[in-house]
Scaffold this motif. Structure first.
Motif, PDB file in Angstrom:
ATOM      1  N   LEU A  67       0.844  -1.186   0.000  1.00 25.28           N
ATOM      2  CA  LEU A  67       0.000   0.000   0.000  1.00 25.28           C
ATOM      3  C   LEU A  67       0.880   1.238   0.000  1.00 25.28           C
ATOM      4  CD1 LEU A  67      -2.540  -1.082   2.778  1.00 25.28           C
ATOM      5  CD2 LEU A  67      -2.822  -1.253   0.302  1.00 25.28           C
ATOM      6  N   GLY A  68       0.343   2.332  -0.473  1.00 22.34           N
ATOM      7  CA  GLY A  68       1.062   3.593  -0.469  1.00 22.34           C
ATOM      8  C   GLY A  68       0.167   4.716   0.001  1.00 22.34           C
ATOM      9  N   PHE A  69       0.719   5.609   0.802  1.00 24.92           N
ATOM     10  CA  PHE A  69      -0.032   6.738   1.333  1.00 24.92           C
ATOM     11  C   PHE A  69       0.790   8.009   1.191  1.00 24.92           C
ATOM     12  CE2 PHE A  69      -1.554   3.030   3.599  1.00 24.92           C
ATOM     13  CZ  PHE A  69      -2.936   3.184   3.549  1.00 24.92           C
ATOM     14  N   THR A  70       0.098   9.116   0.925  1.00 22.83           N
ATOM     15  CA  THR A  70       0.714  10.429   0.915  1.00 22.83           C
ATOM     16  C   THR A  70       0.583  11.003   2.321  1.00 22.83           C
ATOM     17  OG1 THR A  70       0.085  10.734  -1.394  1.00 22.83           O
ATOM     18  CG2 THR A  70       0.652  12.715  -0.152  1.00 22.83           C
ATOM     19  N   VAL A  71       1.672  11.484   2.875  1.00 22.82           N
ATOM     20  CA  VAL A  71       1.665  12.069   4.214  1.00 22.82           C
ATOM     21  C   VAL A  71       2.127  13.521   4.122  1.00 22.82           C
ATOM     22  CG1 VAL A  71       2.032   9.856   5.374  1.00 22.82           C
ATOM     23  CG2 VAL A  71       4.008  11.249   4.745  1.00 22.82           C
ATOM     24  N   GLU A  72       1.778  14.320   5.137  1.00 16.14           N
ATOM     25  CA  GLU A  72       2.144  15.737   5.105  1.00 16.14           C
ATOM     26  C   GLU A  72       3.631  15.956   5.321  1.00 16.14           C
ATOM     27  OE1 GLU A  72      -0.232  18.391   7.426  1.00 16.14           O
ATOM     28  OE2 GLU A  72      -2.090  17.460   6.745  1.00 16.14           O
ATOM     29  N   ASN A  73       4.207  15.245   6.298  1.00 16.53           N
ATOM     30  CA  ASN A  73       5.624  15.445   6.620  1.00 16.53           C
ATOM     31  C   ASN A  73       6.245  14.072   6.856  1.00 16.53           C
ATOM     32  OD1 ASN A  73       8.035  15.783   8.293  1.00 16.53           O
ATOM     33  ND2 ASN A  73       7.481  17.953   8.330  1.00 16.53           N
ATOM     34  N   LEU A  74       7.007  13.604   5.908  1.00 17.20           N
ATOM     35  CA  LEU A  74       7.560  12.250   5.965  1.00 17.20           C
ATOM     36  C   LEU A  74       8.482  12.053   7.164  1.00 17.20           C
ATOM     37  CD1 LEU A  74       7.829   9.447   4.739  1.00 17.20           C
ATOM     38  CD2 LEU A  74       9.693  10.332   3.318  1.00 17.20           C
ATOM     39  N   ASN A  75       9.399  12.966   7.404  1.00 15.91           N
ATOM     40  CA  ASN A  75      10.348  12.781   8.507  1.00 15.91           C
ATOM     41  C   ASN A  75       9.631  12.710   9.857  1.00 15.91           C
ATOM     42  OD1 ASN A  75      12.594  12.594   6.839  1.00 15.91           O
ATOM     43  ND2 ASN A  75      12.939  14.804   6.871  1.00 15.91           N
ATOM     44  N   ASN A  76       8.657  13.592  10.086  1.00 13.08           N
ATOM     45  CA  ASN A  76       7.905  13.559  11.348  1.00 13.08           C
ATOM     46  C   ASN A  76       7.109  12.260  11.464  1.00 13.08           C
ATOM     47  OD1 ASN A  76       8.889  16.052  12.035  1.00 13.08           O
ATOM     48  ND2 ASN A  76       6.992  17.162  11.635  1.00 13.08           N
ATOM     49  N   THR A  77       6.508  11.821  10.375  1.00 15.46           N
ATOM     50  CA  THR A  77       5.741  10.576  10.389  1.00 15.46           C
ATOM     51  C   THR A  77       6.648   9.396  10.712  1.00 15.46           C
ATOM     52  OG1 THR A  77       4.172  11.473   8.770  1.00 15.46           O
ATOM     53  CG2 THR A  77       4.232   9.071   9.028  1.00 15.46           C
ATOM     54  N   LEU A  78       7.815   9.345  10.089  1.00 18.55           N
ATOM     55  CA  LEU A  78       8.764   8.257  10.363  1.00 18.55           C
ATOM     56  C   LEU A  78       9.223   8.268  11.818  1.00 18.55           C
ATOM     57  CD1 LEU A  78      10.927   8.286   7.115  1.00 18.55           C
ATOM     58  CD2 LEU A  78       9.253   6.552   7.813  1.00 18.55           C
ATOM     59  N   GLN A  79       9.436   9.446  12.358  1.00 22.83           N
ATOM     60  CA  GLN A  79       9.863   9.544  13.762  1.00 22.83           C
ATOM     61  C   GLN A  79       8.774   8.972  14.680  1.00 22.83           C
ATOM     62  OE1 GLN A  79      11.021  13.471  15.032  1.00 22.83           O
ATOM     63  NE2 GLN A  79      11.267  12.856  17.153  1.00 22.83           N
ATOM     64  N   ARG A  80       7.509   9.326  14.431  1.00 23.82           N
ATOM     65  CA  ARG A  80       6.408   8.804  15.256  1.00 23.82           C
ATOM     66  C   ARG A  80       6.275   7.295  15.088  1.00 23.82           C
ATOM     67  NH1 ARG A  80       3.805  13.138  12.829  1.00 23.82           N
ATOM     68  NH2 ARG A  80       2.306  11.747  11.844  1.00 23.82           N
ATOM     69  N   LEU A  81       6.482   6.792  13.870  1.00 26.89           N
ATOM     70  CA  LEU A  81       6.409   5.344  13.635  1.00 26.89           C
ATOM     71  C   LEU A  81       7.552   4.619  14.342  1.00 26.89           C
ATOM     72  CD1 LEU A  81       5.365   5.263   9.879  1.00 26.89           C
ATOM     73  CD2 LEU A  81       3.962   4.560  11.841  1.00 26.89           C
ATOM     74  N   GLU A  82       8.736   5.200  14.299  1.00 26.17           N
ATOM     75  CA  GLU A  82       9.891   4.588  14.975  1.00 26.17           C
ATOM     76  C   GLU A  82       9.640   4.475  16.477  1.00 26.17           C
ATOM     77  OE1 GLU A  82      13.383   6.777  13.773  1.00 26.17           O
ATOM     78  OE2 GLU A  82      13.172   6.103  11.683  1.00 26.17           O
ATOM     79  N   GLU A  83       8.940   5.448  17.049  1.00 23.72           N
ATOM     80  CA  GLU A  83       8.591   5.392  18.471  1.00 23.72           C
ATOM     81  C   GLU A  83       7.669   4.209  18.778  1.00 23.72           C
ATOM     82  OE1 GLU A  83       7.053   9.301  19.322  1.00 23.72           O
ATOM     83  OE2 GLU A  83       9.023  10.234  19.043  1.00 23.72           O
ATOM     84  N   LEU A  84       6.923   3.753  17.769  1.00 22.92           N
ATOM     85  CA  LEU A  84       6.072   2.561  17.910  1.00 22.92           C
ATOM     86  C   LEU A  84       6.855   1.278  17.654  1.00 22.92           C
ATOM     87  CD1 LEU A  84       2.774   3.551  16.018  1.00 22.92           C
ATOM     88  CD2 LEU A  84       3.153   3.473  18.493  1.00 22.92           C
ATOM     89  N   GLY A  85       8.121   1.413  17.237  1.00 20.96           N
ATOM     90  CA  GLY A  85       8.933   0.239  16.930  1.00 20.96           C
ATOM     91  C   GLY A  85       8.792  -0.252  15.505  1.00 20.96           C
ATOM     92  N   VAL A  86       8.283   0.593  14.626  1.00 14.16           N
ATOM     93  CA  VAL A  86       8.066   0.223  13.229  1.00 14.16           C
ATOM     94  C   VAL A  86       9.398   0.159  12.485  1.00 14.16           C
ATOM     95  CG1 VAL A  86       7.054   1.025  11.048  1.00 14.16           C
ATOM     96  CG2 VAL A  86       5.721   1.128  13.175  1.00 14.16           C
ATOM     97  N   GLU A  87       9.544  -0.874  11.667  1.00 16.83           N
ATOM     98  CA  GLU A  87      10.762  -1.060  10.876  1.00 16.83           C
ATOM     99  C   GLU A  87      10.696  -0.241   9.595  1.00 16.83           C
ATOM    100  OE1 GLU A  87      13.087  -4.537   8.326  1.00 16.83           O
ATOM    101  OE2 GLU A  87      11.450  -5.118   9.667  1.00 16.83           O
ATOM    102  N   THR A  88      11.760   0.532   9.343  1.00 12.52           N
ATOM    103  CA  THR A  88      11.896   1.233   8.068  1.00 12.52           C
ATOM    104  C   THR A  88      12.687   0.329   7.137  1.00 12.52           C
ATOM    105  OG1 THR A  88      11.843   3.411   9.112  1.00 12.52           O
ATOM    106  CG2 THR A  88      12.811   3.292   6.918  1.00 12.52           C
ATOM    107  N   VAL A  89      12.081  -0.028   6.007  1.00 17.10           N
ATOM    108  CA  VAL A  89      12.696  -0.934   5.041  1.00 17.10           C
ATOM    109  C   VAL A  89      13.550  -0.164   4.048  1.00 17.10           C
ATOM    110  CG1 VAL A  89      12.190  -2.644   3.241  1.00 17.10           C
ATOM    111  CG2 VAL A  89      10.731  -2.497   5.257  1.00 17.10           C
TER     112      VAL A  89
END
Length: 119
Positions: A67-89
């Motif tokens: 799936l693909g999604f458009t987000v407002e601010n990629l870096n901020n979104t990635l930071q919040r996801l990393e706080e959840l333990g999400v893996e960046t591929v």
């Protein structure tokens, strides 16, 4: 004219999935149709995106759908996801489609995130 209007993912981790997708900016409501299972639904610009429990007898979710999604601010979104333990591929990078990264949702689906272009 053809327009995609429904995407349903099925999971044994509904609450984790709702947290993940809420973190990228999707707002869900809990739903149930008749005697069907409780699930979560969101409307994204005419597209209904739903998170359902796995059907009985199924133990593993499909992780091949990307799936693909458009987000407002990629870096901020990635930071919040990393706080959840999400893996960046795939780390954020400029691509022909914009500033993009790929992460894995709680089931392991690859999710492409692209920063919204300023118009």
């Amino acid at each position: 004219m053809i327009q995609l209007n429904l995407v349903v993912i099925k999971t044994s981790r509904q609450e984790e999935q709702v947290r993940f997708y809420s973190t990228i900016g999707i707002t869900f409501e809990s739903h149930r149709h008749g005697n069907g299972p409780y699930h979560y639904a969101a409307t994204l610009d005419g597209l209904t995106f739903e998170i359902y429990p796995l059907p009985k007898g199924t133990t593993e979710p499909d992780t091949t759908t990307r799936l693909g999604f458009t987000v407002e601010n990629l870096n901020n979104t990635l930071q919040r996801l990393e706080e959840l333990g999400v893996e960046t591929v795939q780390a954020p990078a400029s691509t022909e489609w914009g500033y993009a990264a790929v992460v894995k949702d709680p089931d392991g689906r690859r999710i492409e995130l692209v920063e919204q272009l300023i118009k």
